[in-house]
Design a protein around this motif. Structure first.
Motif, PDB file in Angstrom:
ATOM      1  N   GLU A  18      91.197 140.742  74.428  1.00  0.00           N
ATOM      2  CA  GLU A  18      91.015 139.474  73.723  1.00  0.00           C
ATOM      3  C   GLU A  18      91.797 138.357  74.414  1.00  0.00           C
ATOM      4  O   GLU A  18      91.337 137.228  74.521  1.00  0.00           O
ATOM      5  CB  GLU A  18      91.466 139.585  72.256  1.00  0.00           C
ATOM      6  N   GLN A  19      92.991 138.702  74.888  1.00  0.00           N
ATOM      7  CA  GLN A  19      93.808 137.713  75.590  1.00  0.00           C
ATOM      8  C   GLN A  19      93.152 137.322  76.915  1.00  0.00           C
ATOM      9  O   GLN A  19      93.165 136.158  77.295  1.00  0.00           O
ATOM     10  CB  GLN A  19      95.209 138.258  75.831  1.00  0.00           C
ATOM     11  N   LEU A  20      92.566 138.302  77.612  1.00  0.00           N
ATOM     12  CA  LEU A  20      91.871 138.009  78.866  1.00  0.00           C
ATOM     13  C   LEU A  20      90.722 137.035  78.633  1.00  0.00           C
ATOM     14  O   LEU A  20      90.564 136.063  79.376  1.00  0.00           O
ATOM     15  CB  LEU A  20      91.314 139.283  79.491  1.00  0.00           C
ATOM     16  N   PHE A  21      89.925 137.272  77.607  1.00  0.00           N
ATOM     17  CA  PHE A  21      88.791 136.389  77.328  1.00  0.00           C
ATOM     18  C   PHE A  21      89.265 135.012  76.886  1.00  0.00           C
ATOM     19  O   PHE A  21      88.663 134.004  77.237  1.00  0.00           O
ATOM     20  CB  PHE A  21      87.848 137.015  76.307  1.00  0.00           C
ATOM     21  N   HIS A  22      90.347 134.984  76.122  1.00  0.00           N
ATOM     22  CA  HIS A  22      90.907 133.695  75.695  1.00  0.00           C
ATOM     23  C   HIS A  22      91.385 132.893  76.904  1.00  0.00           C
ATOM     24  O   HIS A  22      91.106 131.695  77.020  1.00  0.00           O
ATOM     25  CB  HIS A  22      92.056 133.918  74.705  1.00  0.00           C
ATOM     26  N   GLU A  23      92.107 133.551  77.818  1.00  0.00           N
ATOM     27  CA  GLU A  23      92.600 132.862  79.012  1.00  0.00           C
ATOM     28  C   GLU A  23      91.450 132.422  79.913  1.00  0.00           C
ATOM     29  O   GLU A  23      91.487 131.345  80.500  1.00  0.00           O
ATOM     30  CB  GLU A  23      93.583 133.739  79.775  1.00  0.00           C
ATOM     31  N   LEU A  42      88.381 138.529  85.603  1.00  0.00           N
ATOM     32  CA  LEU A  42      88.279 139.620  86.566  1.00  0.00           C
ATOM     33  C   LEU A  42      89.596 139.852  87.303  1.00  0.00           C
ATOM     34  O   LEU A  42      90.049 140.996  87.434  1.00  0.00           O
ATOM     35  CB  LEU A  42      87.157 139.324  87.568  1.00  0.00           C
ATOM     36  N   LEU A  43      90.225 138.779  87.779  1.00  0.00           N
ATOM     37  CA  LEU A  43      91.474 138.933  88.527  1.00  0.00           C
ATOM     38  C   LEU A  43      92.613 139.426  87.638  1.00  0.00           C
ATOM     39  O   LEU A  43      93.419 140.255  88.075  1.00  0.00           O
ATOM     40  CB  LEU A  43      91.862 137.613  89.204  1.00  0.00           C
TER      41      LEU A  43
END
Length: 157
Positions: A123-128, A107-108
């Motif tokens: 995809e990168q957000l979900f991975h992180e 979210l942030l």
């Protein structure tokens, strides 16, 4: 544990967190200390720890400027919300907190990318977020155990 040993423990924790965060950019390594201090009800150290973490997070530049403050605030809020689960299952509490903080991370990152008008890859957000949740879950269990061992050895000596 003596006050000097306790302070040394937290200094080692912060240095190890900085090294870990420099090695894995984007990982919020220092947030692990917040639930430990809240659990120990060590509000004096917490009052020193929180501003130091905010300054370090924003100064290292591994996350969006200002997200550390929101992350710490949300972690504290989630700690108090999930505190009732701690009596039922300590592992369940850590799992709840870790998953929520992984979601907070997503979210942030999305919020600050939108505010700063920068591109982001979902995809990168979900991975992180998943990496953050897994790291926090394992890290909280390991650090809590290490902290208890250090405190116990300090009282036995």
């Amino acid at each position: 544990m003596t006050p000097l040993a306790n302070t040394a423990w937290w200094i080692v924790f912060v240095v190890a967190g900085i090294i870990l965060q420099a090695t894995f950019p984007g990982l919020d390594a220092l947030i692990l200390g917040l639930p430990l201090l809240l659990e120990e009800k060590d509000y004096r150290r917490l009052a020193c720890f929180v501003p130091a973490v905010i300054l370090l997070q924003d100064g290292m530049g591994t996350q969006a400027f200002g997200s550390a403050m929101l992350s710490i605030a949300l972690c504290s809020l989630l700690y108090w919300i999930g505190k009732g689960m701690a009596s039922a299952s300590r592992i369940g509490f850590y799992l709840f907190l870790s998953l929520c903080m992984g979601g907070v991370r997503i979210l942030l990152d999305w919020l600050f990318a939108t505010l700063e008008d920068t591109a982001f890859v979902p995809e990168q957000l979900f991975h992180e977020g998943a990496t953050e949740a897994a790291y926090l879950f394992a890290g909280w269990i390991i650090l809590r155990h290490l902290r208890q061992e250090c405190v116990q050895q300090g009282t036995d000596a």
